[in-house]
Design a protein around this motif. Sequence first.
Motif, PDB file in Angstrom:
ATOM      1  N   VAL B  95      39.291  29.295 -69.530  1.00  0.00           N
ATOM      2  CA  VAL B  95      39.495  29.847 -68.289  1.00  0.00           C
ATOM      3  C   VAL B  95      39.463  31.137 -68.212  1.00  0.00           C
ATOM      4  CG1 VAL B  95      41.715  29.985 -66.343  1.00  0.00           C
ATOM      5  CG2 VAL B  95      40.674  27.964 -68.150  1.00  0.00           C
ATOM      6  N   ILE B 164      34.435  29.891 -56.559  1.00  0.00           N
ATOM      7  CA  ILE B 164      34.443  28.529 -56.478  1.00  0.00           C
ATOM      8  C   ILE B 164      33.363  29.102 -57.906  1.00  0.00           C
ATOM      9  CG2 ILE B 164      32.235  27.335 -55.563  1.00  0.00           C
ATOM     10  CD1 ILE B 164      32.997  28.288 -52.995  1.00  0.00           C
ATOM     11  N   SER B 166      33.977  30.244 -61.028  1.00  0.00           N
ATOM     12  CA  SER B 166      35.334  30.261 -61.794  1.00  0.00           C
ATOM     13  C   SER B 166      35.830  28.309 -61.347  1.00  0.00           C
ATOM     14  CB  SER B 166      36.143  30.526 -61.752  1.00  0.00           C
ATOM     15  OG  SER B 166      35.674  32.176 -62.124  1.00  0.00           O
ATOM     16  N   ALA B 167      36.223  28.118 -60.497  1.00  0.00           N
ATOM     17  CA  ALA B 167      36.773  26.790 -60.310  1.00  0.00           C
ATOM     18  C   ALA B 167      35.630  25.814 -60.564  1.00  0.00           C
ATOM     19  CB  ALA B 167      37.039  27.066 -58.266  1.00  0.00           C
ATOM     20  N   VAL B 170      35.965  25.336 -64.600  1.00  0.00           N
ATOM     21  CA  VAL B 170      36.788  25.020 -65.111  1.00  0.00           C
ATOM     22  C   VAL B 170      36.583  23.397 -65.216  1.00  0.00           C
ATOM     23  CG1 VAL B 170      39.954  25.118 -64.803  1.00  0.00           C
ATOM     24  CG2 VAL B 170      38.846  27.252 -64.497  1.00  0.00           C
ATOM     25  N   LEU B 171      36.596  23.167 -63.916  1.00  0.00           N
ATOM     26  CA  LEU B 171      36.219  21.744 -64.065  1.00  0.00           C
ATOM     27  C   LEU B 171      35.664  20.870 -65.090  1.00  0.00           C
ATOM     28  CD1 LEU B 171      36.162  20.622 -60.051  1.00  0.00           C
ATOM     29  CD2 LEU B 171      38.338  20.301 -61.554  1.00  0.00           C
ATOM     30  N   TRP B 189      45.780  21.434 -69.572  1.00  0.00           N
ATOM     31  CA  TRP B 189      46.107  22.770 -67.946  1.00  0.00           C
ATOM     32  C   TRP B 189      47.263  22.802 -68.258  1.00  0.00           C
ATOM     33  CZ3 TRP B 189      42.444  22.702 -65.268  1.00  0.00           C
ATOM     34  CH2 TRP B 189      41.789  21.712 -64.868  1.00  0.00           C
TER      35      TRP B 189
END
Lengths: 153, 263
Positions: B95, B164, B166-167, B170-171, B189
């Motif tokens: 992250v 988007i 980065s998100a 992370v997924l 998390w």
Amino acid sequence: MKNTRTLELLVGLFVAAGLAALFMLAMSVSNLASYGGDDGYVIKARFDNIGGLKVRSPVAASGVRIGRVTDIQYDLEGFEALVSMSIDPQYNVFPIDSSASILTSGLLGEQYIGIEPGAEEEFLVEGSEIDITQSALVLEQIIGQFLYSKADE
Amino acid sequence: MVNHLLDRIQGLGRSTMNSAARLGRANVFLMSVFAGLSGMLVRPGLLIKQLFSVGVQTLIIILVAGLFVGMVMALQAYYALVDFGAEDSVSVMVVLSLLRELGPVITALLFAGRAGSALTAEIGLMKATEQLSGMEMMAVNPIERVVAPRFLAGIVSMPMLAAIFSAVGVLGGYLVAVELLGLDSGAFWSQAQAKVELYEDLGNGMIKSLVFGFVVAWIAVFEGYDCIPTSEGLGQATTRTVVYSSLAILALDFVLTALMFGK
């Protein structure tokens, strides 16, 4: 060229996806959820040695995070470290003779302040100072003491 | 012999002056683009059209790249951390590197290649086919009509794309760490939440992506507008957009990182 409606729809979806991604990052991976701690009350404690404690290090009681370190200063009067910590407002019934010690989470983990509740009827409030403190363990000092005690034998 | 030397020195002086003049033109051009931005208020449709071709059409490459970068990061971080029994920190590593560095930088590099080059080619071809002069002839300001919407669309799209990226990254990291390597999903998390600061990490990453978007969009529209209006000049301008943008992104990334995190 696509007609205006599809075009605007796709751009709208794009912007929504961007905002949703930001929101997801803010909520699920950053510390936004654990914010809201700025309205806590501030207490102080003096330590001989704070080790690797930093501003924003956690303050915990029985391992539960109850606040954060907000300020670390060197006090020239007592030649000690003066640590201010903000405690979340729902934890407002710590006895005034509670003790604070600097602990390490895990073998190599970060350092935090552990609060051990006392027995007095009075409670810690904004600006109170914790009198009973225990400094961070410094490895060199422990080894030094160990060697001295061995030499005495 | 002396003449030869003088020629060399003259050549050096000429190229220096040319570069200085180009830099000056780029700045004057930027000012006129700023002045042209007000036209967007009258015709928001132009901006939406450009947001589509600059933002939406870059989305696919960003999604795929983000997913794989996140997955690879998780694998590598696991490999490095498992020796210390610290594999729960995989999420922190994934992250933080995504939010602080990889998200803004890789998005900007892909953006320069995918959208920046297209902007340059589009504007350059308009210039080569004298559409821009045609507009001027009809008393339509080409900077306001053609350049400003593309410039603004670049600036608006970049932070969205970086978020988007980065998100999705992370997924991707979550998929590899939890589903493939069997780490605990709660620890994944909570470790990230404990270490990642909202303003320090996410906020600064977004500022970075905004700066990169500005620079890439500026270089792209300027190279298009300033290109030599031949097929060869157009090719050179497109190449320059990608090369200059990439170099500017990497150099600026160092400066911004030093300013933001270099305490």
